[in-house]
Each structure stands twice: as structure tokens, then as C-alpha cells.
Design an enzyme around this catalytic site. Sequence first.
Site, PDB file in Angstrom:
ATOM      1  N   ASN A 165     -10.177   0.121  -0.060  1.00 32.30           N
ATOM      2  CA  ASN A 165      -8.710   0.184  -0.029  1.00 32.30           C
ATOM      3  C   ASN A 165      -8.175  -0.443  -1.318  1.00 32.30           C
ATOM      4  O   ASN A 165      -8.298  -1.648  -1.511  1.00 32.30           O
ATOM      5  CB  ASN A 165      -8.218  -0.580   1.206  1.00 32.30           C
ATOM      6  CG  ASN A 165      -6.708  -0.559   1.346  1.00 32.30           C
ATOM      7  OD1 ASN A 165      -5.981  -0.210   0.419  1.00 32.30           O
ATOM      8  ND2 ASN A 165      -6.233  -0.942   2.525  1.00 32.30           N
TER       9      ASN A 165
ATOM     10  N   CYS B  91       0.815  -1.228   0.000  1.00 33.20           N
ATOM     11  CA  CYS B  91       0.000   0.000   0.000  1.00 33.20           C
ATOM     12  C   CYS B  91       0.847   1.277   0.000  1.00 33.20           C
ATOM     13  O   CYS B  91       0.322   2.358  -0.247  1.00 33.20           O
ATOM     14  CB  CYS B  91      -0.961   0.005   1.173  1.00 33.20           C
ATOM     15  SG  CYS B  91      -2.062  -1.414   1.159  1.00 33.20           S
TER      16      CYS B  91
ATOM     17  N   HIS C 272      -3.075   7.367   2.224  1.00 32.32           N
ATOM     18  CA  HIS C 272      -3.528   6.054   1.778  1.00 32.32           C
ATOM     19  C   HIS C 272      -4.950   5.838   2.298  1.00 32.32           C
ATOM     20  O   HIS C 272      -5.250   6.104   3.459  1.00 32.32           O
ATOM     21  CB  HIS C 272      -2.579   4.978   2.312  1.00 32.32           C
ATOM     22  CG  HIS C 272      -3.081   3.588   2.075  1.00 32.32           C
ATOM     23  ND1 HIS C 272      -3.560   3.176   0.845  1.00 32.32           N
ATOM     24  CD2 HIS C 272      -3.199   2.520   2.902  1.00 32.32           C
ATOM     25  CE1 HIS C 272      -3.946   1.920   0.939  1.00 32.32           C
ATOM     26  NE2 HIS C 272      -3.742   1.497   2.167  1.00 32.32           N
TER      27      HIS C 272
HETATM   28  O1  UT7 Z   1      -3.791  -1.023   3.496  1.00 29.88           O
HETATM   29  C1  UT7 Z   1      -2.829  -1.346   4.426  1.00 29.88           C
HETATM   30  C2  UT7 Z   1      -3.138  -0.762   5.707  1.00 29.88           C
HETATM   31  N1  UT7 Z   1      -4.298  -1.407   6.303  1.00 29.88           N
HETATM   32  C3  UT7 Z   1      -4.943  -0.774   7.225  1.00 29.88           C
HETATM   33  O2  UT7 Z   1      -4.620   0.356   7.518  1.00 29.88           O
HETATM   34  C4  UT7 Z   1      -6.034  -1.482   7.962  1.00 29.88           C
HETATM   35  C5  UT7 Z   1      -5.903  -1.173   9.413  1.00 29.88           C
HETATM   36  N2  UT7 Z   1      -6.920  -1.774  10.260  1.00 29.88           N
HETATM   37  C6  UT7 Z   1      -8.215  -1.387  10.226  1.00 29.88           C
HETATM   38  O3  UT7 Z   1      -8.597  -0.563   9.446  1.00 29.88           O
HETATM   39  C7  UT7 Z   1      -9.133  -1.963  11.275  1.00 29.88           C
HETATM   40  O4  UT7 Z   1      -8.383  -2.624  12.271  1.00 29.88           O
HETATM   41  C8  UT7 Z   1     -10.170  -2.936  10.677  1.00 29.88           C
HETATM   42  C9  UT7 Z   1     -11.180  -2.169   9.840  1.00 29.88           C
HETATM   43  C10 UT7 Z   1      -9.498  -3.994   9.843  1.00 29.88           C
HETATM   44  C11 UT7 Z   1     -10.946  -3.619  11.814  1.00 29.88           C
HETATM   45  O5  UT7 Z   1     -11.562  -2.644  12.653  1.00 29.88           O
HETATM   46  P1  UT7 Z   1     -11.447  -2.748  14.223  1.00 29.88           P
HETATM   47  O6  UT7 Z   1     -12.208  -1.637  14.803  1.00 29.88           O
HETATM   48  O7  UT7 Z   1      -9.988  -2.866  14.567  1.00 29.88           O
HETATM   49  O8  UT7 Z   1     -12.234  -4.075  14.516  1.00 29.88           O
HETATM   50  P2  UT7 Z   1     -11.731  -5.370  15.286  1.00 29.88           P
HETATM   51  O9  UT7 Z   1     -10.737  -6.110  14.457  1.00 29.88           O
HETATM   52  O10 UT7 Z   1     -11.345  -4.981  16.676  1.00 29.88           O
HETATM   53  O11 UT7 Z   1     -13.056  -6.230  15.356  1.00 29.88           O
HETATM   54  C12 UT7 Z   1     -14.161  -5.823  16.188  1.00 29.88           C
HETATM   55  C13 UT7 Z   1     -15.263  -6.837  16.079  1.00 29.88           C
HETATM   56  C14 UT7 Z   1     -14.808  -8.257  16.274  1.00 29.88           C
HETATM   57  O12 UT7 Z   1     -15.821  -8.952  16.979  1.00 29.88           O
HETATM   58  P3  UT7 Z   1     -15.678  -9.211  18.559  1.00 29.88           P
HETATM   59  O13 UT7 Z   1     -14.412 -10.000  18.723  1.00 29.88           O
HETATM   60  O14 UT7 Z   1     -15.593  -7.844  19.174  1.00 29.88           O
HETATM   61  O15 UT7 Z   1     -16.928  -9.960  18.889  1.00 29.88           O
HETATM   62  C15 UT7 Z   1     -14.732  -8.815  14.877  1.00 29.88           C
HETATM   63  O16 UT7 Z   1     -14.914 -10.206  14.823  1.00 29.88           O
HETATM   64  O17 UT7 Z   1     -15.827  -6.786  14.769  1.00 29.88           O
HETATM   65  C16 UT7 Z   1     -15.867  -8.095  14.215  1.00 29.88           C
HETATM   66  N3  UT7 Z   1     -15.706  -7.994  12.756  1.00 29.88           N
HETATM   67  C17 UT7 Z   1     -16.745  -7.834  11.916  1.00 29.88           C
HETATM   68  N4  UT7 Z   1     -18.072  -7.775  12.131  1.00 29.88           N
HETATM   69  C18 UT7 Z   1     -18.864  -7.595  11.046  1.00 29.88           C
HETATM   70  C19 UT7 Z   1     -14.550  -7.984  12.046  1.00 29.88           C
HETATM   71  N5  UT7 Z   1     -14.825  -7.843  10.724  1.00 29.88           N
HETATM   72  C20 UT7 Z   1     -16.180  -7.737  10.634  1.00 29.88           C
HETATM   73  C21 UT7 Z   1     -17.058  -7.566   9.554  1.00 29.88           C
HETATM   74  N6  UT7 Z   1     -18.374  -7.488   9.808  1.00 29.88           N
HETATM   75  N7  UT7 Z   1     -16.624  -7.442   8.277  1.00 29.88           N
END
Ligand code: UT7
Length: 326
Positions: free
Chosen positions: A283, A120, A253
Amino acid sequence: MRRYSRIAGTGGYLPPRRVSNDELAAELARRGVETSDTWIVERTGIHARHFAAPDVASSDLALHAARQALDAAGTAPDEIDLIIVATSTPDMVFPSTAAILQHKLGITNGCAAFDVQAVCSGFIYALAVADAMVQAGSARSALVVGSEVFSRILDFSDRTTCVLFGDGAGAVVLKASETPGILASDLHADGQHVGLLCVPGHVSGGAILGDPLLKMDGQAVFKLAVGVLEKTAHATLAKAGVTEAEVDWLVPHQANIRIMLSTARRLHLPPEKVVVTVAEHGNTSAASVPLALDVAVRAGQIKPGQNVLLEGVGGGFTWGSLLVKM
Ligand code: UT7
């Protein structure tokens, strides 16, 4: 007299198939994977992404974006003497997507063409390399492209990644100039974080060994991204002797609206100065920065003479930034 490089034209291209969060959620539900428009919008700012048709490759998307950038720059393809394509989803293992693009553009002048692989951060790396080559006198008119078909490497059984990415391409034509142009750049990598964001498979003996689909520890990437984006912005501004207040636009990005706004806050930039296209593009990895730049230029938001800070972060771990006077 010192030689600089200037952005003479921009271009962008999204494949026609727009997939909304609701459409993707319905498709995933049929596979037993649960997600929702609400979750995706709240956590990322993404409303839709574009997916390329199965027979469309990175070089095809790059061709559309490149033609637009050449038109905008008033440059004929044969005037280009350097092509760099940033991609993590190349057409082939080799040769480079840049060489394939050169042929598709009908360029027969034998100009150098190669790919840059920094995921990225790829476009930031590619633009910094092209700028250095222009400054060194080894190129006068460079075509720099970010192009991706990330839909090909998504694991549609993994809701934590498959809702985030899309396909697209963005391009710029960079020209030698007596006035700047690209004011400063700053590139970094830290290979100890290879496993945080990767496609671990590889080709061996005619088969794919390992997993050929994208893996990401989203939370770890998020935390690292916010810190390094602030640091690299300050490093680039210091090199250029430009203050935060003199930045007209931040083109980060496009991974997550929360990362972008948090970076802007740390740089004391109001949200109005941040170019945001993640809502409609998702993305698009190496394509995200040039696509966002092109959207803002074509909308008349980014104007000649303004200071634009470009930032990338992603797999590797890689990150970097460039300050450009448009
Ligand atoms: O391009 C290269 C750079 N990449 C990035 O910059 C990405 C960086 N990371 C992010 O943008 C975020 O960490 C994400 C968007 C990937 C995830 O967001 P988050 O707020 O960190 O969510 P999380 O991983 O803490 O997940 C929270 C909850 C989890 O459930 P529990 O464990 O709290 O019950 C996940 O299982 O959300 C759940 N979850 C979803 N629920 C519905 C994860 N993905 C999904 C989904 N739909 N697609």
C-alpha cells in the site's frame, strides 16, 4: 466550446530496495515481532514492497515519476502551468513537496504548485482538483503526482500495520482538450472517523508532541472502505452517464486484494478488469492509484479510448472516484 482535461502521459517510480514478506518477517523477528509470508499474502495479497533509502524524500520519488509522465506526454517541464502533489509524507512541514518538485524539475515559469493531503485518497482528490482547474481555464498542462515514503511513519513493533505499506510515486500529465478526458468525479470525507487511520503526532516548540507513527483500526477501515467504494463508483458513473458494463478497467487504491475484488464484485466487474499491483507495491497510499495506472498503461492493458474508473479510500476518512476516458 466546453473545455475538458485528458491524461496525456503517465509515469511511475519505485525505489530500488524490494523487501519481500520473508525478508520483512525475518527483520521483524529480530525485534520480537511475529509475522509470516503466509499471513500477509492470505490477508492482503501483498508479496513485497519497496522502501526508499534514508536520504531519499517524497520529492525525489516524485521527480522520477514526473519525468516519465512528461516524457510519455511529450511535454517539456516549462510547459507545465500547475503542479499538485498528493502526499501524507511530505519532505518538510512546509513548503509544499510540489514547490520542491517544481525546483527539482527546473521549472522557472512561476506556475502554481501545492500539495493535497487526503491520505490514500490523495491522488483522486488531486486529479479532481486539477481537472476542475483545467476546465475553469486556470491551467492548460497540469502535473499531478502521488508520492509517499510511508516507511518513515511505520511502527515496526506493530505487525498489524508495518507489513502493509511501501514507498513509491506515480504521476500523470493532464492537458486541456476539446474532447473528454475526465468524464466525472466524486469526492467525500467524514471527519468523525479521524482516529481510525492517523499519525496523531505534531510538531510543537521544536519537538514532536504525540505519536508520530501510523495507527490503524484495520477491520473498521476495511468495513467502511468496501461500502464507500461501491457508493462513490455508482455516483461517478451516474454523473458520467456510463454503465458498469461500459467500464473497461477498475484501478482501485491498492491496500488489500480482498477489498479490491469485493468492490469489483459489487460493481459487477470481473476480476480480469481490475488492475492489481498491491502484490509487488504494497500500500503506497497516495501513490498507489497513479502507480497502478502507469503499470497498466505501460503493459498495454489500458488502451486509448477505454473507460477507466479510478478509486481511492483512506485516512480522514476520505474516499472518491474518477471516470477517465483514456
Ligand atoms: O490505505 C488505507 C486503507 N487501508 C485499508 O484499506 C486497510 C484495511 N484493512 C485491512 O486490509 C485488513 O483489516 C488488515 C490486512 C489490516 C487486517 O486483516 P484482517 O483479516 O482484518 O485481520 P485481523 O485484524 O482481524 O487480524 C486477524 C488475526 C489477529 O489475531 P487473533 O486476534 O485472531 O489471534 C491478529 O493479531 O491476525 C493477527 N495479525 C497478524 N498475524 C500475523 C494481525 N497482523 C498480523 C501479521 N502477521 N502481520
